[in-house]
Design a protein around this motif. Sequence first.
Motif, PDB file in Angstrom:
ATOM      1  N   ALA A   1       3.097  -7.290  -9.798  1.00  0.00           N
ATOM      2  CA  ALA A   1       3.975  -6.411  -9.023  1.00  0.00           C
ATOM      3  C   ALA A   1       3.199  -5.230  -8.450  1.00  0.00           C
ATOM      4  CB  ALA A   1       5.120  -5.916  -9.904  1.00  0.00           C
ATOM      5  N   ALA A   2       2.295  -4.678  -9.247  1.00  0.00           N
ATOM      6  CA  ALA A   2       1.485  -3.554  -8.768  1.00  0.00           C
ATOM      7  C   ALA A   2       0.587  -3.987  -7.620  1.00  0.00           C
ATOM      8  CB  ALA A   2       0.651  -2.991  -9.916  1.00  0.00           C
TER       9      ALA A   2
ATOM     10  N   LYS B   1       1.609  -4.358   0.044  1.00  0.00           N
ATOM     11  CA  LYS B   1       2.680  -3.981   0.963  1.00  0.00           C
ATOM     12  C   LYS B   1       2.407  -2.618   1.586  1.00  0.00           C
ATOM     13  CE  LYS B   1       7.660  -3.069   1.129  1.00  0.00           C
ATOM     14  NZ  LYS B   1       8.917  -2.991   0.330  1.00  0.00           N
ATOM     15  N   THR B   2       1.988  -1.685   0.753  1.00  0.00           N
ATOM     16  CA  THR B   2       1.673  -0.345   1.253  1.00  0.00           C
ATOM     17  C   THR B   2       0.530  -0.393   2.260  1.00  0.00           C
ATOM     18  OG1 THR B   2       2.394   0.649  -0.837  1.00  0.00           O
ATOM     19  CG2 THR B   2       0.956   1.975   0.576  1.00  0.00           C
TER      20      THR B   2
ATOM     21  N   ASN C   1      -1.500  -0.174   7.759  1.00  0.00           N
ATOM     22  CA  ASN C   1      -2.247  -0.792   8.851  1.00  0.00           C
ATOM     23  C   ASN C   1      -1.373  -1.002  10.083  1.00  0.00           C
ATOM     24  OD1 ASN C   1      -4.621  -0.912   7.386  1.00  0.00           O
ATOM     25  ND2 ASN C   1      -4.295  -3.005   6.680  1.00  0.00           N
ATOM     26  N   ALA C   2      -0.101  -1.367   9.861  1.00  0.00           N
ATOM     27  CA  ALA C   2       0.802  -1.577  10.993  1.00  0.00           C
ATOM     28  C   ALA C   2       0.996  -0.280  11.774  1.00  0.00           C
ATOM     29  CB  ALA C   2       2.144  -2.114  10.499  1.00  0.00           C
TER      30      ALA C   2
END
Length: 203
Positions: A51-52, A58-59, A64-65
């Motif tokens: 999960a970490a 995800k972060t 980057n997006a």
Amino acid sequence: MPAQTAGRIALLTTGLIATGCLGYAVYFDYMRRHSADFRRSIKKQHDAIAAAAEEKNKTERERNARALLAVLDDIQTEAPPISPEQQEVYFQEQVAQGEQLAVMGPEHHVEAASRFYRALRVYPAPIELIQIYKKVVPPPVFNMVIELTMISEARSAAGGDFAMPPQAAPSIEDLDDSSPPSSSSPKADSATSGTSWEKLDAA
């Protein structure tokens, strides 16, 4: 003798460490086989680690997006060179900078992608160049170049202003197609194809 004493101490220490590791391995295997609570504890630890890692990924993707959007905004305010000679020099400079940045680590990938994208804007046959990028550009950077291209294409479809020539903007199908460019792909004419550009086409 001091040397012999040091050797015996080192050997004894190594033996103790090996014994400790073996003992822990035996204990771990026994508990894994016979203790449901131990197995649940191990599973929780694995789930927490996974999960970490997912949260970190995800972060990073979100960061980057945002960075790619900001980069594209900057690029679209730039006036690309007009003459074939200027375009060729600009192309070579951007590709060289992109190559240097791409190998400097993930923190430089967005900037590397922006350089490859700038080169793509002025290349006479961008779809063919994308196929070359796919072979030689590190995958994380290549994916960012594709994302920049797709965002730019989406903005164009929505009436935005960006510099990719309309006939050269690759579609999603083009980007997903790993086959060599067909004869209908845009080609560089003789007026815009210098020796260096022809060498790149042959890569």
